[in-house]
Design an enzyme around this catalytic site. Sequence first.
Site, PDB file in Angstrom:
ATOM      1  N   CYS A  81       0.821  -1.211   0.000  1.00 40.78           N
ATOM      2  CA  CYS A  81       0.000   0.000   0.000  1.00 40.78           C
ATOM      3  C   CYS A  81       0.857   1.265   0.000  1.00 40.78           C
ATOM      4  CB  CYS A  81      -0.952  -0.018   1.191  1.00 40.78           C
ATOM      5  SG  CYS A  81      -2.163  -1.372   1.114  1.00 40.78           S
ATOM      6  N   ILE A  82       2.008   1.238   0.653  1.00 40.79           N
ATOM      7  CA  ILE A  82       2.926   2.378   0.587  1.00 40.79           C
ATOM      8  C   ILE A  82       3.315   2.629  -0.857  1.00 40.79           C
ATOM      9  CG2 ILE A  82       5.250   3.201   1.182  1.00 40.79           C
ATOM     10  CD1 ILE A  82       4.973   1.523   3.796  1.00 40.79           C
TER      11      ILE A  82
END
Length: 355
Positions: A81-82
């Site tokens: 997700c980063i």
Amino acid sequence: MSIRHITPVPRKAASGRVAEVYAQSVADFGQAAFMMLSPAPDLHAAAWAFLRESEVAGSAPRLGKEVVAVAVSHANRCRFCIDAHSILVHALGEHRLAEDLLHDRTPARADHAKLVAWAKATGVPGAAQPSPPFPAELAAEYIGTALSTHFNNRMYSALTDEQLLPGNLQRSRSVRRVGAMAYTRTVHRELTRGDSLALLAGIPSGHAPAWAAGTPIATAFAALRGAAVAGGALLGEPGRNVLRTAVAEWDPTHPPSPGAWLAQRLASLPAADRPAARLALLAALAPHDVTDTEVTAWRIAVHGTDADLVRLLAYGAIIAVDRIEDAITGHPTLPPVLTTGEAPGAPRTRGPAGG
């Protein structure tokens, strides 16, 4: 990205609600969303709707919401997700900001830095929460984005290898810039609010949050909560109590890893209940540590399906998200543990201020 532990529904083979989610998410988000949730179509649709109505549609700047998503993902150490949300910041044309966020550096602009600080603090529900750095009329979108990301981080960490691209090619800055071009059109689209709600027909709802009252965000979150809480039926009552107690006592400043804390939590449970409770606890508090060993032990114990696994992990995730929501919005933490005779996954009740 490789999906672990379950077999997702392929796009070409999808039908019904899953096909509709794939189609809308490709159009609105640039990719088929949450394939690892597709064995449980109600959860799949609700997770997409909550993300869409909070993060993708609405009046708050998309850039600000992507800043929140990256910062929350750092708090949860969700590598996929980063990387994914940093690329969306690139797609919005903010290349320096995208690199600062990716590498967990303080953004140059004060407003972005304040959003990062607020978003990271949501991952520490026992600590004092900073004042929200956004106007009240946009609060539902920012809070919804944070909570959606907390839920999604847990599911991605538990069910994928967290590699955005094969061989982690996104580690190259040039690949990130080129990859962002694929999303440039979608991130600048102005979407109609509420278009995802038709996907939620027939999904039992949990309680709707007061902080998003009257918005599609409230409807989507209520559906996600209802679908995820139903997974509590896959745990015995003692297992649900252990999970809720562990989350109520959770101190995220000391991230757990499998070991003494988990064995201690599970010790009071009958042996037959431990594999399911172990997975739910890991999903809530240490999703990176869901391994083939835990999943195999659970499947042998209960002959669980892929849909069951998704629902069980989602139950652990939503219990953690509920505590985070309470901390963000200033409400008491989790309700008392279940008592004998209480229905599995019964919705929580709150006063008018709590939704």
